[in-house]
Design an enzyme around this catalytic site. Structure first.
Site, PDB file in Angstrom:
ATOM      1  N   ASP A  33      40.073  28.359  31.754  1.00 39.67           N
ATOM      2  CA  ASP A  33      40.174  29.694  31.171  1.00 39.67           C
ATOM      3  C   ASP A  33      41.364  29.994  31.433  1.00 39.67           C
ATOM      4  O   ASP A  33      42.040  30.203  32.728  1.00 39.67           O
ATOM      5  CB  ASP A  33      39.168  30.597  31.731  1.00 39.67           C
ATOM      6  CG  ASP A  33      37.872  31.034  31.109  1.00 39.67           C
ATOM      7  OD1 ASP A  33      37.804  30.744  29.922  1.00 39.67           O
ATOM      8  OD2 ASP A  33      36.793  31.218  31.930  1.00 39.67           O
TER       9      ASP A  33
ATOM     10  N   LYS B  59      57.250  35.903  18.139  1.00 39.00           N
ATOM     11  CA  LYS B  59      56.788  35.278  19.545  1.00 39.00           C
ATOM     12  C   LYS B  59      56.439  36.179  20.454  1.00 39.00           C
ATOM     13  O   LYS B  59      57.083  37.504  20.265  1.00 39.00           O
ATOM     14  CB  LYS B  59      57.908  34.666  19.961  1.00 39.00           C
ATOM     15  CG  LYS B  59      58.340  33.318  19.362  1.00 39.00           C
ATOM     16  CD  LYS B  59      59.478  32.451  19.999  1.00 39.00           C
ATOM     17  CE  LYS B  59      59.985  31.160  19.182  1.00 39.00           C
ATOM     18  NZ  LYS B  59      60.929  30.531  19.877  1.00 39.00           N
TER      19      LYS B  59
ATOM     20  N   GLY C  82      33.390  28.705  32.419  1.00 36.38           N
ATOM     21  CA  GLY C  82      32.037  28.448  31.871  1.00 36.38           C
ATOM     22  C   GLY C  82      30.895  29.098  32.729  1.00 36.38           C
ATOM     23  O   GLY C  82      31.256  29.270  34.083  1.00 36.38           O
TER      24      GLY C  82
ATOM     25  N   GLY D 119      28.208  28.362  34.312  1.00 37.95           N
ATOM     26  CA  GLY D 119      27.369  28.064  35.520  1.00 37.95           C
ATOM     27  C   GLY D 119      28.669  27.775  36.566  1.00 37.95           C
ATOM     28  O   GLY D 119      28.453  27.920  37.805  1.00 37.95           O
TER      29      GLY D 119
ATOM     30  N   ARG E  30      37.233  21.424  26.982  1.00 38.89           N
ATOM     31  CA  ARG E  30      37.951  22.451  26.098  1.00 38.89           C
ATOM     32  C   ARG E  30      38.680  23.529  27.158  1.00 38.89           C
ATOM     33  O   ARG E  30      38.670  23.701  28.289  1.00 38.89           O
ATOM     34  CB  ARG E  30      36.825  23.292  25.392  1.00 38.89           C
ATOM     35  CG  ARG E  30      35.938  24.088  26.129  1.00 38.89           C
ATOM     36  CD  ARG E  30      34.871  24.850  25.570  1.00 38.89           C
ATOM     37  NE  ARG E  30      33.788  25.694  26.175  1.00 38.89           N
ATOM     38  CZ  ARG E  30      33.944  26.933  26.331  1.00 38.89           C
ATOM     39  NH1 ARG E  30      34.743  27.612  25.600  1.00 38.89           N
ATOM     40  NH2 ARG E  30      33.214  27.649  27.157  1.00 38.89           N
TER      41      ARG E  30
ATOM     42  N   GLY F 177      25.681  46.463  29.961  1.00 36.48           N
ATOM     43  CA  GLY F 177      27.351  47.045  30.138  1.00 36.48           C
ATOM     44  C   GLY F 177      27.438  48.238  30.921  1.00 36.48           C
ATOM     45  O   GLY F 177      27.019  48.192  31.732  1.00 36.48           O
TER      46      GLY F 177
ATOM     47  N   SER G 122      39.224  43.752  32.449  1.00 34.12           N
ATOM     48  CA  SER G 122      38.619  42.591  31.910  1.00 34.12           C
ATOM     49  C   SER G 122      37.149  42.605  31.744  1.00 34.12           C
ATOM     50  O   SER G 122      36.547  42.692  33.022  1.00 34.12           O
ATOM     51  CB  SER G 122      39.277  41.286  32.179  1.00 34.12           C
ATOM     52  OG  SER G 122      38.625  40.154  31.615  1.00 34.12           O
TER      53      SER G 122
ATOM     54  N   ASP H  15      28.266  36.761  34.773  1.00 36.00           N
ATOM     55  CA  ASP H  15      28.400  35.708  35.554  1.00 36.00           C
ATOM     56  C   ASP H  15      28.214  36.106  36.883  1.00 36.00           C
ATOM     57  O   ASP H  15      27.714  35.755  38.056  1.00 36.00           O
ATOM     58  CB  ASP H  15      29.368  34.774  35.458  1.00 36.00           C
ATOM     59  CG  ASP H  15      29.465  34.189  33.841  1.00 36.00           C
ATOM     60  OD1 ASP H  15      28.393  34.022  33.409  1.00 36.00           O
ATOM     61  OD2 ASP H  15      30.608  33.939  33.453  1.00 36.00           O
TER      62      ASP H  15
ATOM     63  N   THR I 188      38.883  43.471  37.823  1.00 41.13           N
ATOM     64  CA  THR I 188      40.073  42.582  38.105  1.00 41.13           C
ATOM     65  C   THR I 188      40.808  42.052  36.725  1.00 41.13           C
ATOM     66  O   THR I 188      39.962  42.088  35.641  1.00 41.13           O
ATOM     67  CB  THR I 188      39.409  41.286  38.757  1.00 41.13           C
ATOM     68  OG1 THR I 188      38.377  40.624  38.079  1.00 41.13           O
ATOM     69  CG2 THR I 188      38.788  41.807  39.861  1.00 41.13           C
TER      70      THR I 188
END
Length: 337
Positions: free
Chosen positions: A30, A43, A55, A57, A106, A242, A266, A272, A305
């Site tokens: 990430d 740019k 991810g 888990g 990824r 939410g 964020s 998670d 955070t």
């Protein structure tokens, strides 16, 4: 559904209990950053760049470790990005049980626009796993020398992995004597529930997709969750809402937690963090209400955070005292799924 049977431990011998293990079939690196304005062609100068292991888990494991509890993470990994992912996990203090695959791990990218305070999340496709690769993940799980008390399977399934993968995990969890917690969506979630699990943590969108209903009212959330429990699909349903908090249904009753007002930096990893805090508390033998309260505090703390940092323990402890959880008079209605 034809699920492969596995022995418990070596030659069916007794194995020791060892805390929490997470499974992430679509791990990622990430990357997060911020820029003043998002505009085409030009740019964009970025600042505050972070690279974190990610991810579902894996995020759960990172948060559990921050709470001071040992946690292991099982995931497939490949290429130079896979090497980097393992290095980041080592830095987090999480023991990796990685399965090597041919394709590269990824990456994902989150960009915060400072002028609008909006967050843009770019999720890149994961590698396709061969049958022998995802099967190796199951074999690695079944052969654990130290079985987990809680097994957390979280995140989407990458291409090549069958929809019933988490159902297969459920079968192994049963043989290991581990409580299986699932946070996924779509066909993978449905198959896991059909196999029967301990706890499921959908958000409202995922529960709507599962039931095919609009679920606008709290009584409808309760009906849907109660149907899962009465059908033997999950013992506990923790529904995240939410900014509106969360709703929990178990055989002992219903609990509603209202959302806390915080400055949102964020939304990455909030669910998670919620799940990690709940499982952490349950593994310590705390009450379901206490675990639920900590879950809401952790999910809220993650919102404050930046990027992919997830929740901080000091924020969780502070917010825990602000979480208001109230019992809800359950109607006892049942629907069929």
């Amino acid at each position: 559904m034809d699920l492969k049977r596995y022995p418990v431990g070596s030659r069916g011998a007794e194995v020791a209990v060892a805390g929490i293990l997470t499974i992430t079939m679509s791990p990622t690196i990430d990357i997060s950053a911020s820029t003043r304005n998002v505009v085409p062609i030009h740019k964009l100068s970025c600042s505050g760049v972070r690279r974190d292991p990610g991810g579902g888990g894996i995020n759960v494991a990172r948060v559990v470790r921050r709470f001071g509890m040992e946690c292991r993470a099982l995931y497939p990994t490949g290429g130079y990005t896979g090497d980097f992912l393992r290095a980041l996990m080592d830095k987090e203090g999480v023991e990796s049980l990685h399965v090597t695959i041919a394709a590269d791990t990824r990456e994902s990218f989150t960009l915060f626009e400072e002028s609008s305070e909006q967050e843009y999340r770019f999720v890149l496709p994961g590698p396709e796993l061969r049958e022998e690769e995802w099967q190796c993940c199951l074999d690695r799980l079944a052969a654990l020398p130290h079985r987990p008390a809680y097994l957390v399977a979280s995140g989407s399934l990458p291409p090549g992995v069958p929809d019933d993968f988490y159902a297969r995990v459920a079968r192994i969890a049963e043989l290991l004597g581990a409580r299986l917690v699932v946070d996924s969506s779509g066909a993978a979630l449905k198959a896991a529930l059909d196999a029967g699990i301990y706890l499921v943590k959908p958000n409202l969108r995922e529960l709507r997709e599962l039931t095919g209903e609009s679920l606008e009212l709290q009584s409808e959330w309760e009906d849907a969750a109660t149907a899962l429990i009465s059908a033997g699909k999950s013992e506990i349903v923790a529904l995240t809402l939410g900014e509106d908090g969360a709703f929990l249904v178990s055989p002992m009753g219903c609990l509603r937690a209202t959302g806390l007002q915080v400055d949102i930096h964020s939304a990455v990893g909030a669910g998670d963090s919620f799940l990690a805090a709940m499982v952490w508390q349950l593994s310590l033998g705390r009450s379901l209400e206490c675990a639920f309260r900590y879950g809401v505090a952790a999910g809220t703390a993650a919102l404050g955070t930046p990027g992919t940092e997830l929740c901080r323990i000091q924020d969780v402890e502070r917010l825990y005292g602000e979480v208001r959880v109230e019992p809800v008079a359950c109607t006892g209605r049942r629907n069929s799924l």
